[in-house]
Design an enzyme around this catalytic site. Structure first.
Site, PDB file in Angstrom:
ATOM      1  N   CYS A   1      -9.533  10.712   4.843  1.00  0.00           N
ATOM      2  CA  CYS A   1      -9.593   9.276   4.563  1.00  0.00           C
ATOM      3  C   CYS A   1     -10.511   8.579   5.560  1.00  0.00           C
ATOM      4  CB  CYS A   1      -8.185   8.689   4.654  1.00  0.00           C
ATOM      5  SG  CYS A   1      -8.142   6.907   4.421  1.00  0.00           S
TER       6      CYS A   1
ATOM      7  N   HIS B   1     -10.199   3.091   0.640  1.00  0.00           N
ATOM      8  CA  HIS B   1      -9.210   2.507  -0.267  1.00  0.00           C
ATOM      9  C   HIS B   1      -9.045   1.002  -0.050  1.00  0.00           C
ATOM     10  CE1 HIS B   1      -6.999   3.701   3.378  1.00  0.00           C
ATOM     11  NE2 HIS B   1      -6.314   2.590   3.178  1.00  0.00           N
TER      12      HIS B   1
ATOM     13  N   CYS C   1      -7.470  11.479   1.951  1.00  0.00           N
ATOM     14  CA  CYS C   1      -7.812  10.495   0.921  1.00  0.00           C
ATOM     15  C   CYS C   1      -7.088  10.799  -0.395  1.00  0.00           C
ATOM     16  CB  CYS C   1      -9.325  10.531   0.684  1.00  0.00           C
ATOM     17  SG  CYS C   1      -9.864   9.445  -0.633  1.00  0.00           S
TER      18      CYS C   1
ATOM     19  N   CYS D   1      -7.721   8.242  -2.932  1.00  0.00           N
ATOM     20  CA  CYS D   1      -8.360   7.263  -3.817  1.00  0.00           C
ATOM     21  C   CYS D   1      -9.727   7.740  -4.320  1.00  0.00           C
ATOM     22  CB  CYS D   1      -8.522   5.924  -3.098  1.00  0.00           C
ATOM     23  SG  CYS D   1      -9.775   5.919  -1.801  1.00  0.00           S
TER      24      CYS D   1
ATOM     25  N   LYS E   1       0.860  -1.187   0.000  1.00  0.00           N
ATOM     26  CA  LYS E   1       0.000   0.000   0.000  1.00  0.00           C
ATOM     27  C   LYS E   1       0.892   1.231   0.000  1.00  0.00           C
ATOM     28  CE  LYS E   1      -2.372   0.888   3.722  1.00  0.00           C
ATOM     29  NZ  LYS E   1      -3.401   0.952   4.762  1.00  0.00           N
TER      30      LYS E   1
END
Length: 115
Positions: free
Chosen positions: A92, A96, A81, A83, A63
């Site tokens: 976030c 993800h 975040c 993604c 990741k």
């Protein structure tokens, strides 16, 4: 004047959105660009589904997470975040994880750490 590219056939130019480096991809499953009415805030939502978000950066890592140390933060750690799957965007919420499992991607958050 810079050339303008229409994003995803929507009639909205990438230059007008400040996304001049955005290049439509034939592998994109779904793309949604929402631009609010002029009297509302200047928020914009972009969602791309059906493909990886990180096609080439550090693909050997499980990741990709980057950390930045900042001296003036109110919290000791804030995850942002990267993604576009977060329900609390720009923060976030772990969205993800589901995306990575579904696509084999390795995208993760940007962590801002208080020094």
């Amino acid at each position: 004047m810079a050339s303008s590219t229409t994003a995803f056939g929507s009639g909205v130019s990438t230059t007008a959105l400040g996304l001049s480096s955005l290049k439509p991809s034939p592998t994109v499953g779904v793309a949604t660009i929402i631009v609010p009415k002029p009297r509302r805030s200047s928020a914009m939502v972009v969602r791309v589904e059906g493909q990886t978000i990180n096609p080439e950066i550090r693909k050997t890592e499980e990741k990709v997470v980057d950390s930045v140390v900042v001296t003036e933060l109110s919290k000791p750690l804030t995850a942002y975040c990267r993604c576009w799957r977060s329900g609390t965007f720009p923060l976030c919420d772990g969205g993800h994880v589901k995306h990575n499992k579904a696509t084999g991607d390795n995208v993760g958050p940007l962590l801002l750490k208080k020094q």
